[in-house]
Design a protein around this motif. Structure first.
Motif, mmCIF file in Angstrom:
data_model
loop_
_atom_site.group_PDB
_atom_site.id
_atom_site.type_symbol
_atom_site.label_atom_id
_atom_site.label_comp_id
_atom_site.label_asym_id
_atom_site.label_seq_id
_atom_site.Cartn_x
_atom_site.Cartn_y
_atom_site.Cartn_z
ATOM 1 N N LEU A 54 -11.177 1.345 -21.613
ATOM 2 C CA LEU A 54 -9.957 0.555 -21.847
ATOM 3 C C LEU A 54 -8.762 1.180 -21.140
ATOM 4 C CD1 LEU A 54 -10.274 -0.346 -25.660
ATOM 5 C CD2 LEU A 54 -10.684 -1.845 -23.700
ATOM 6 N N GLY A 55 -8.642 2.513 -21.227
ATOM 7 C CA GLY A 55 -7.519 3.192 -20.595
ATOM 8 C C GLY A 55 -7.546 3.065 -19.081
ATOM 9 N N LYS A 56 -8.733 3.186 -18.502
ATOM 10 C CA LYS A 56 -8.861 3.045 -17.052
ATOM 11 C C LYS A 56 -8.491 1.628 -16.615
ATOM 12 C CE LYS A 56 -12.273 3.510 -13.312
ATOM 13 N NZ LYS A 56 -13.691 3.813 -12.990
ATOM 14 N N ASN A 57 -8.981 0.638 -17.337
ATOM 15 C CA ASN A 57 -8.671 -0.756 -16.998
ATOM 16 C C ASN A 57 -7.188 -1.060 -17.195
ATOM 17 O OD1 ASN A 57 -11.356 -1.224 -16.431
ATOM 18 N ND2 ASN A 57 -11.824 -2.131 -18.418
ATOM 19 N N ALA A 58 -6.607 -0.511 -18.259
ATOM 20 C CA ALA A 58 -5.192 -0.747 -18.534
ATOM 21 C C ALA A 58 -4.327 -0.200 -17.407
ATOM 22 C CB ALA A 58 -4.800 -0.100 -19.867
ATOM 23 N N ARG A 59 -4.638 1.006 -16.961
ATOM 24 C CA ARG A 59 -3.860 1.590 -15.871
ATOM 25 C C ARG A 59 -4.027 0.780 -14.582
ATOM 26 N NH1 ARG A 59 -0.727 5.077 -13.625
ATOM 27 N NH2 ARG A 59 -1.240 6.054 -11.636
ATOM 28 N N ALA A 60 -5.245 0.379 -14.285
ATOM 29 C CA ALA A 60 -5.470 -0.421 -13.074
ATOM 30 C C ALA A 60 -4.683 -1.723 -13.132
ATOM 31 C CB ALA A 60 -6.964 -0.705 -12.912
ATOM 32 N N PHE A 61 -4.634 -2.344 -14.312
ATOM 33 C CA PHE A 61 -3.892 -3.601 -14.464
ATOM 34 C C PHE A 61 -2.391 -3.361 -14.291
ATOM 35 C CE2 PHE A 61 -1.882 -7.126 -16.631
ATOM 36 C CZ PHE A 61 -2.666 -8.209 -16.259
ATOM 37 N N ALA A 62 -1.886 -2.273 -14.885
ATOM 38 C CA ALA A 62 -0.459 -1.952 -14.765
ATOM 39 C C ALA A 62 -0.086 -1.703 -13.311
ATOM 40 C CB ALA A 62 -0.122 -0.741 -15.626
ATOM 41 N N LYS A 63 -0.932 -0.981 -12.588
ATOM 42 C CA LYS A 63 -0.636 -0.695 -11.184
ATOM 43 C C LYS A 63 -0.675 -1.971 -10.347
ATOM 44 C CE LYS A 63 -2.346 2.891 -9.120
ATOM 45 N NZ LYS A 63 -3.327 3.875 -8.592
ATOM 46 N N ALA A 64 -1.608 -2.848 -10.649
ATOM 47 C CA ALA A 64 -1.769 -4.068 -9.850
ATOM 48 C C ALA A 64 -0.656 -5.076 -10.089
ATOM 49 C CB ALA A 64 -3.124 -4.706 -10.145
ATOM 50 N N SER A 99 -3.433 -5.681 -41.591
ATOM 51 C CA SER A 99 -3.387 -4.227 -41.463
ATOM 52 C C SER A 99 -4.767 -3.598 -41.618
ATOM 53 C CB SER A 99 -2.417 -3.636 -42.494
ATOM 54 O OG SER A 99 -1.087 -4.038 -42.211
ATOM 55 N N THR A 100 -5.657 -4.249 -42.351
ATOM 56 C CA THR A 100 -7.032 -3.748 -42.479
ATOM 57 C C THR A 100 -7.750 -3.818 -41.137
ATOM 58 O OG1 THR A 100 -7.135 -4.460 -44.791
ATOM 59 C CG2 THR A 100 -9.229 -4.067 -43.672
ATOM 60 N N GLU A 101 -7.593 -4.933 -40.430
ATOM 61 C CA GLU A 101 -8.189 -5.063 -39.096
ATOM 62 C C GLU A 101 -7.585 -4.048 -38.134
ATOM 63 O OE1 GLU A 101 -8.695 -8.345 -35.472
ATOM 64 O OE2 GLU A 101 -7.714 -8.936 -37.358
ATOM 65 N N LEU A 102 -6.279 -3.816 -38.252
ATOM 66 C CA LEU A 102 -5.619 -2.825 -37.414
ATOM 67 C C LEU A 102 -6.221 -1.443 -37.645
ATOM 68 C CD1 LEU A 102 -3.409 -1.831 -35.497
ATOM 69 C CD2 LEU A 102 -1.821 -1.820 -37.443
ATOM 70 N N ALA A 103 -6.346 -1.055 -38.903
ATOM 71 C CA ALA A 103 -6.921 0.253 -39.227
ATOM 72 C C ALA A 103 -8.358 0.356 -38.707
ATOM 73 C CB ALA A 103 -6.886 0.487 -40.735
ATOM 74 N N GLU A 104 -9.128 -0.707 -38.866
ATOM 75 C CA GLU A 104 -10.519 -0.713 -38.411
ATOM 76 C C GLU A 104 -10.597 -0.531 -36.898
ATOM 77 O OE1 GLU A 104 -14.531 -0.693 -38.651
ATOM 78 O OE2 GLU A 104 -13.214 -0.858 -40.408
ATOM 79 N N SER A 105 -9.746 -1.225 -36.171
ATOM 80 C CA SER A 105 -9.772 -1.140 -34.702
ATOM 81 C C SER A 105 -9.344 0.242 -34.226
ATOM 82 C CB SER A 105 -8.870 -2.215 -34.096
ATOM 83 O OG SER A 105 -9.394 -3.503 -34.352
ATOM 84 N N VAL A 106 -8.294 0.791 -34.838
ATOM 85 C CA VAL A 106 -7.829 2.124 -34.457
ATOM 86 C C VAL A 106 -8.918 3.162 -34.733
ATOM 87 C CG1 VAL A 106 -6.187 3.964 -35.017
ATOM 88 C CG2 VAL A 106 -5.381 1.610 -34.712
ATOM 89 N N CYS A 107 -9.492 3.131 -35.930
ATOM 90 C CA CYS A 107 -10.526 4.101 -36.293
ATOM 91 C C CYS A 107 -11.776 3.934 -35.436
ATOM 92 C CB CYS A 107 -10.870 3.980 -37.772
ATOM 93 S SG CYS A 107 -9.527 4.489 -38.878
ATOM 94 N N GLY A 108 -12.114 2.679 -35.139
ATOM 95 C CA GLY A 108 -13.266 2.442 -34.283
ATOM 96 C C GLY A 108 -13.085 3.030 -32.895
ATOM 97 N N LEU A 109 -11.884 2.882 -32.324
ATOM 98 C CA LEU A 109 -11.609 3.456 -31.004
ATOM 99 C C LEU A 109 -11.594 4.980 -31.049
ATOM 100 C CD1 LEU A 109 -8.867 1.522 -28.987
ATOM 101 C CD2 LEU A 109 -11.267 1.900 -28.434
ATOM 102 N N LEU A 110 -11.024 5.539 -32.106
ATOM 103 C CA LEU A 110 -10.999 6.993 -32.226
ATOM 104 C C LEU A 110 -12.415 7.571 -32.249
ATOM 105 C CD1 LEU A 110 -8.117 7.456 -34.842
ATOM 106 C CD2 LEU A 110 -8.042 8.035 -32.405
ATOM 107 N N ALA A 111 -13.346 6.805 -32.752
ATOM 108 C CA ALA A 111 -14.730 7.269 -32.850
ATOM 109 C C ALA A 111 -15.563 6.949 -31.607
ATOM 110 C CB ALA A 111 -15.388 6.641 -34.083
ATOM 111 N N ASP A 112 -14.952 6.313 -30.602
ATOM 112 C CA ASP A 112 -15.712 5.849 -29.443
ATOM 113 C C ASP A 112 -15.019 6.285 -28.141
ATOM 114 O OD1 ASP A 112 -17.175 4.495 -27.532
ATOM 115 O OD2 ASP A 112 -17.274 2.624 -28.670
ATOM 116 N N PRO A 113 -15.224 7.523 -27.706
ATOM 117 C CA PRO A 113 -14.530 8.021 -26.509
ATOM 118 C C PRO A 113 -14.869 7.236 -25.247
ATOM 119 C CG PRO A 113 -16.209 9.589 -27.255
ATOM 120 C CD PRO A 113 -16.060 8.567 -28.332
ATOM 121 N N GLN A 114 -16.071 6.727 -25.121
ATOM 122 C CA GLN A 114 -16.437 5.965 -23.925
ATOM 123 C C GLN A 114 -15.641 4.665 -23.834
ATOM 124 O OE1 GLN A 114 -20.776 5.659 -24.150
ATOM 125 N NE2 GLN A 114 -20.956 7.252 -22.574
#
Length: 420
Positions: A384-394, A364-379
């Motif tokens: 990740l979101g763009k790639n995820a959508r492209a993968f879902a569509k493909a 859960s510590t790694e989970l919190a770290e990853s979530v907080c790290g992403l929240l602080a990194d809009p780029q």
């Protein structure tokens, strides 16, 4: 041709396939244990039926599951005899056999070809059983025996089914040979046109005091979605990450979707639900002010679920090695930045640092770290979101990818019938 669908909760996984076959001009009938007032649904004739008895009190626990499936199979068999007497004879039967209903249908229509939806085969190692040491089995030495008998329904279907379809390669891999070679892997499909990013989306939540909270894409929103909040979908690991996430992200709102019941695994001991059990565990670590930012939404209608994903800043999905949830792929289709558990069902969809982030299910510590790290990194979130959508569509788009393959699978069943 005449096509018969069997699903305890029809349409279930066949919500796109059955109507598509009806639109092609086939005579499509669906048998279901769910009571319904609708005789025709999207061109599909619905035939409800009921079981005539319940399970036997005190039956041996290792065979209680198979007795329940036999009761359902008999009910479906009796209803099928009536359907046959009315003049209906299917060329193809497509069944989700997981609850047993389709077990005796070849006794009614021997010439029909049976295709089964292969969702999961129970294994003593490598899947959900024994995965989480926090919840040990009450009978670890007998688990293999119990699971062997729980697979009776699968094994008996292998003898009568002509083909299988499975939504993911990992789920198909749980099935043994020789039937594994008869399984075609095609996902149920995601409507990627409907479940798509929406920069203008807003979501209004009502407070108990009568006030409301309006959220937009400018707000920091963490989403977590289960059918029911329970350990098999990592609810306990997510809750244990919350104190650190709330401490580090003072503007974040946490939206948790899911009911209080149990979909998979066992109920907790005592009267408490899994939901409240882990609320009680972490609540002392969270201030009253921070706790106000945690919203439990229960079950929500689908038309509200899509905006929830569209508004998500970071979406968290955790699971034991078990059936992959539609919600994960829908989150990807919506362009969410996903943090997911590094468990086998995820490996087909989430490539670490490309279509999402993978974390140790138990950390859960790694989970919190990853979530907080992403929240602080809009780029990084945007990438990740763009790639995820492209993968879902493909790979998971309903209209372009999955439905055509599902229709081809049914046609193949029909050709198998014609060749005999």
């Amino acid at each position: 041709m005449n096509i018969l669908f069997i699903h305890q909760n029809f349409p279930g996984q066949f919500k796109a396939l059955a109507p598509a076959l009806a639109r092609q001009g086939h005579n499509v009938v669906a048998m279901t244990l769910q009571p319904t007032q609708t005789e025709i649904w999207q061109g599909v004739r619905i035939v409800p039926y009921t079981a005539s008895r319940g399970s036997t009190p005190g039956v041996h626990p290792w065979i209680s599951d198979f007795e329940t499936k036999t009761i359902r199979a008999e009910a479906c068999f009796r209803a099928a005899l009536q359907l046959k007497a009315s003049g209906f004879s299917p060329t193809v039967i497509v069944a989700h056999h997981g609850w047993g209903e389709s077990l005796f249908l070849k006794e009614v229509w021997p010439a029909a070809k049976l295709g089964i939806y292969c969702e999961f085969y129970y294994l003593p190692q490598g899947t959900d059983t024994g995965f989480d040491p926090e919840f040990p089995s009450t009978d670890p030495t007998g688990d293999g025996c119990r699971l062997h008998l729980k697979n009776l329904n699968n094994l008996l279907h292998f003898a009568v089914a002509d083909s299988g379809i499975s939504p993911t390669h990992w789920q198909a891999s749980t099935f043994p040979e020789p039937f594994r070679s008869k399984i075609t892997v095609v996902h149920d499909g995601i409507d990627t046109n409907t479940v798509a990013p929406n920069p203008q989306v807003s979501l209004t939540l009502q407070n108990g005091s009568g006030t409301s909270l309006k959220l937009t894409r400018h707000d920091e929103v963490i989403t977590f979605v289960n059918r029911n909040l329970e350990p098999s979908r990592g609810y306990h690991r997510f809750m244990r990450a919350l104190p650190e996430i709330l401490r580090r992200r003072p503007r974040a709102t946490i939206l948790i979707v899911g009911g209080d019941a149990v979909s998979y695994g066992s109920k907790p001991t005592g009267e408490e639900t899994w939901k409240n059990l882990f609320i009680n565990e972490v609540r002392p670590q969270i201030s009253d002010q921070d706790w106000q930012r945690v919203r439990f939404l229960g079950h929500i209608p689908y038309q509200h679920f899509i905006p929830l994903l569209q508004i998500s800043t970071v979406h968290v999905y955790l699971t034991y090695p078990f059936v992959l949830s539609w919600s994960l792929l829908e989150a990807m289709s919506a362009g969410c930045a996903v943090v997911a558990s590094d468990t086998p069902p995820l490996h087909e969809a989430i490539q670490h640092n490309k279509t999402g982030l993978l974390v140790d299910f138990f950390n859960s510590t790694e989970l919190a770290e990853s979530v907080c790290g992403l929240l602080a990194d809009p780029q990084k979130r945007a990438a990740l979101g763009k790639n995820a959508r492209a993968f879902a569509k493909a790979h998971y788009d309903l209209q372009r990818v999955c439905l055509p393959q599902q229709l081809a699978w049914v046609e193949n069943l029909a050709h198998m019938t014609a060749s005999h």
